[in-house]
Design an enzyme around this catalytic site. Structure first.
Site, PDB file in Angstrom:
ATOM      1  N   GLU A   1      25.839  71.053  24.706  1.00 61.47           N
ATOM      2  CA  GLU A   1      25.198  69.751  24.882  1.00 61.47           C
ATOM      3  C   GLU A   1      25.770  69.103  26.142  1.00 61.47           C
ATOM      4  O   GLU A   1      26.943  69.292  26.472  1.00 61.47           O
ATOM      5  CB  GLU A   1      25.519  68.872  23.655  1.00 61.47           C
ATOM      6  CG  GLU A   1      24.914  67.476  23.688  1.00 61.47           C
ATOM      7  CD  GLU A   1      25.330  66.617  22.481  1.00 61.47           C
ATOM      8  OE1 GLU A   1      26.156  67.087  21.654  1.00 61.47           O
ATOM      9  OE2 GLU A   1      24.833  65.482  22.374  1.00 61.47           O
TER      10      GLU A   1
ATOM     11  N   HIS B   1      33.004  66.309  23.079  1.00 62.09           N
ATOM     12  CA  HIS B   1      33.352  66.641  21.682  1.00 62.09           C
ATOM     13  C   HIS B   1      33.021  68.094  21.379  1.00 62.09           C
ATOM     14  O   HIS B   1      32.313  68.753  22.143  1.00 62.09           O
ATOM     15  CB  HIS B   1      32.617  65.723  20.684  1.00 62.09           C
ATOM     16  CG  HIS B   1      31.125  65.837  20.706  1.00 62.09           C
ATOM     17  ND1 HIS B   1      30.312  64.997  21.437  1.00 62.09           N
ATOM     18  CD2 HIS B   1      30.278  66.706  20.093  1.00 62.09           C
ATOM     19  CE1 HIS B   1      29.046  65.321  21.259  1.00 62.09           C
ATOM     20  NE2 HIS B   1      28.991  66.363  20.446  1.00 62.09           N
TER      21      HIS B   1
ATOM     22  N   HIS C   1      28.440  73.388  18.181  1.00 65.62           N
ATOM     23  CA  HIS C   1      28.206  73.251  19.621  1.00 65.62           C
ATOM     24  C   HIS C   1      29.396  72.573  20.300  1.00 65.62           C
ATOM     25  O   HIS C   1      30.267  72.013  19.629  1.00 65.62           O
ATOM     26  CB  HIS C   1      26.905  72.478  19.913  1.00 65.62           C
ATOM     27  CG  HIS C   1      26.916  71.022  19.543  1.00 65.62           C
ATOM     28  ND1 HIS C   1      26.433  70.543  18.343  1.00 65.62           N
ATOM     29  CD2 HIS C   1      27.330  69.924  20.220  1.00 65.62           C
ATOM     30  CE1 HIS C   1      26.552  69.231  18.312  1.00 65.62           C
ATOM     31  NE2 HIS C   1      27.097  68.813  19.435  1.00 65.62           N
TER      32      HIS C   1
END
Lengths: 136, 136
Positions: B128, B7, B78
């Protein structure tokens, strides 16, 4: 209509080092680099189908990416939604009050038609819309 | 190994307004919202398979997203790469000198194991890594 996430673009201060990082450290496939003269930008693509990571770097040290890097050093620069009818999407969004960075879509990387929405309309996020060429 | 883009996360100052924008203006499907207590964050997901857009907003006005919004107002927060073996990827990246924001991966949204690489290791980009639960 928006049909998917075409790419996310990351502005990088050292083009070769960043290409190496995404290839060697993150293990992504490097599709190749392309200079987009109209945008004064060098681009490097890492496909993660049906989306991709696009590194952007100033072409010959000038243009909008150079200004971005001066201010921020590097970072997530924009996201791009794929459209199946960019003229219709632009017209629809203009009616809703969205402002764009150009009057009409222009040719960009990969022979797509492309236009950017003003980031002030989207909480500071620069959003591109693009439409691949008909034979894509 | 990194297997895809899980994502991209966008920090938004007005959660409901941003959800409405992505649903109504951009026409994306809204999957639902989820509070991640451990990260003091409310999240809202818009699937664009196999990736998704995740809106992030401070849970009860506190935590890292509140600090980000104070500084920047909103923006691309992010990106998250999906891993098929997060422990191995973290070990490999640590060997290459990457620093992480926690010692080990922790539970995050969608019951994934998740860890963040320090943005100073990636030209200011917060990256991430996550690994979906085994039965996912």
């Amino acid at each position: 209509m928006i049909t998917g996430l075409d790419h996310i673009a990351i502005a990088v201060p050292d083009f070769d080092k960043a290409i190496k990082r995404f290839m060697e450290d993150f293990g992504l496939e490097f599709e190749g680099a392309e200079d987009v003269e109209a945008a004064q930008t060098s681009t490097a693509f890492f496909p993660l189908p049906p989306t991709s990571i696009e590194l952007v770097h100033p072409l010959e040290g000038r243009g909008p990416i150079a200004k971005y890097l001066e201010k921020k050093g590097g970072g997530l620069h924009h996201i791009c939604f794929r459209s199946d009818d960019i003229e219709a999407d632009v017209a629809r969004l203009k009616e809703k009050g969205y402002q764009f960075l150009s009057e009409t879509p222009n040719p960009g990387a990969h022979d797509c038609l492309t236009i950017f929405i003003h980031p002030k309309c989207c909480d500071g996020v620069l959003i591109e819309l693009n439409q691949p060429p008909a034979d894509h």
